[in-house]
Design a protein around this motif. Structure first.
Motif, PDB file in Angstrom:
ATOM      1  N   ALA A  43       0.841  -0.919   0.143  1.00 58.98           N
ATOM      2  CA  ALA A  43      -0.666  -0.121   0.135  1.00 58.98           C
ATOM      3  C   ALA A  43       0.752   1.286   0.293  1.00 58.98           C
ATOM      4  CB  ALA A  43      -0.983  -0.196   1.719  1.00 58.98           C
ATOM      5  N   ARG A  44       2.480   1.091   0.776  1.00 56.30           N
ATOM      6  CA  ARG A  44       2.986   2.374   0.973  1.00 56.30           C
ATOM      7  C   ARG A  44       3.791   2.727  -0.230  1.00 56.30           C
ATOM      8  NH1 ARG A  44       4.433   6.614   3.450  1.00 56.30           N
ATOM      9  NH2 ARG A  44       4.338   5.271   5.163  1.00 56.30           N
ATOM     10  N   ILE A  45       4.062   1.685  -0.952  1.00 52.96           N
ATOM     11  CA  ILE A  45       4.632   2.008  -2.569  1.00 52.96           C
ATOM     12  C   ILE A  45       3.927   2.547  -3.293  1.00 52.96           C
ATOM     13  CG2 ILE A  45       5.387   0.892  -4.463  1.00 52.96           C
ATOM     14  CD1 ILE A  45       7.680  -1.373  -2.343  1.00 52.96           C
ATOM     15  N   ARG A  46       2.384   1.721  -3.710  1.00 54.99           N
ATOM     16  CA  ARG A  46       1.379   2.351  -4.227  1.00 54.99           C
ATOM     17  C   ARG A  46       0.994   3.953  -4.689  1.00 54.99           C
ATOM     18  NH1 ARG A  46      -0.908  -2.089  -7.144  1.00 54.99           N
ATOM     19  NH2 ARG A  46      -0.271  -3.403  -6.277  1.00 54.99           N
ATOM     20  N   LEU A  47       0.771   4.218  -2.746  1.00 53.55           N
ATOM     21  CA  LEU A  47       0.974   5.909  -2.769  1.00 53.55           C
ATOM     22  C   LEU A  47       1.861   6.652  -3.051  1.00 53.55           C
ATOM     23  CD1 LEU A  47      -0.697   5.702   1.735  1.00 53.55           C
ATOM     24  CD2 LEU A  47      -1.949   6.584  -0.939  1.00 53.55           C
ATOM     25  N   SER A  48       3.370   6.189  -2.496  1.00 58.83           N
ATOM     26  CA  SER A  48       4.753   6.750  -2.834  1.00 58.83           C
ATOM     27  C   SER A  48       4.836   6.711  -4.858  1.00 58.83           C
ATOM     28  CB  SER A  48       5.457   5.972  -2.830  1.00 58.83           C
ATOM     29  OG  SER A  48       5.897   5.498  -1.738  1.00 58.83           O
ATOM     30  N   LEU A  49       4.079   5.446  -5.781  1.00 57.36           N
ATOM     31  CA  LEU A  49       4.239   5.719  -6.829  1.00 57.36           C
ATOM     32  C   LEU A  49       2.972   6.828  -6.989  1.00 57.36           C
ATOM     33  CD1 LEU A  49       5.166   5.237  -9.031  1.00 57.36           C
ATOM     34  CD2 LEU A  49       4.137   3.333  -9.592  1.00 57.36           C
ATOM     35  N   ASP A  50       1.337   7.229  -6.659  1.00 57.86           N
ATOM     36  CA  ASP A  50       0.935   7.917  -6.770  1.00 57.86           C
ATOM     37  C   ASP A  50       0.955   9.100  -6.872  1.00 57.86           C
ATOM     38  OD1 ASP A  50      -0.941   5.615  -7.962  1.00 57.86           O
ATOM     39  OD2 ASP A  50      -1.487   6.275  -5.522  1.00 57.86           O
TER      40      ASP A  50
END
Length: 189
Positions: free
Chosen positions: A31-38
């Motif tokens: 979830a953190r990586i997805r937020l970071s990518l966004d």
């Protein structure tokens, strides 16, 4: 991304002894990586624009990323209200940078100095101003008797006050049943 890496390292250490907890941490890292990518995609879109103003919808995404990441890292509750902000309204890019940094500063200070575990973040606009208000339920000793000394000795608040005054805005801080920080900046130069 750094927090996701640390979470994955912890999951790796737990994998053999506690697979359920390891999976939970891997899901958090995902979830953190997805937020970071966004966030990275959003930053690139904003930086690609050549003008000095950006649309409020892009700024609201930045603020949401800050609050989501902070809540994920700390398990602190953050209630946001950006509902009265017209998404197509323009805001100076430099104001968004300051207000995003200010939000991070207020969240960090609320936990660090006041042991806050609940924040309310509001962003409002009128025809000529944008106002960021962050309220926490912490128990800080910031008050009338030591406000000038705290601001003088603290880099973060001093910087925020200086910038808002330079732009023709206003910074207010109040510690009553929790800490309240409010920054008001003009929308147009």
């Amino acid at each position: 991304i750094t927090a996701a890496i640390m979470t994955l390292d912890a999951a790796d250490m737990l994998f053999d002894t506690n697979p359920a907890e390891a999976r939970k941490r891997m899901n958090t890292a995902n979830a953190r990586i997805r937020l970071s990518l966004d966030s990275i995609r959003q930053a690139v879109r904003v930086l690609d624009r050549e003008n000095e103003y950006i649309e409020m919808r892009d700024f609201l995404k930045e603020l949401t990323a800050v609050t989501d990441c902070f809540a994920m890292d700390t398990r602190i509750r953050i209630c946001t209200d950006f509902s009265n902000v017209p998404e197509s309204q323009l805001i100076p890019r430099e104001h968004t940078e300051l207000l995003t940094g200010a939000l991070q500063e207020f969240l960090t200070n609320g936990v660090k100095h006041g042991n806050a575990d609940l924040f309310t973040v509001n962003l409002t606009t009128d025809s000529g101003h944008v106002r960021l208000c962050v309220i926490d339920n912490g128990k800080s000793d910031f008050g009338d008797e030591n406000e000038k000394e705290r601001i003088r000795n603290g880099f973060g608040l001093k910087k925020l006050i200086s910038y808002t005054q330079k732009c023709g805005g206003k910074a207010q801080f109040l510690n009553e049943n929790g800490f309240r920080a409010e920054l008001t900046l003009p929308l147009y130069k």
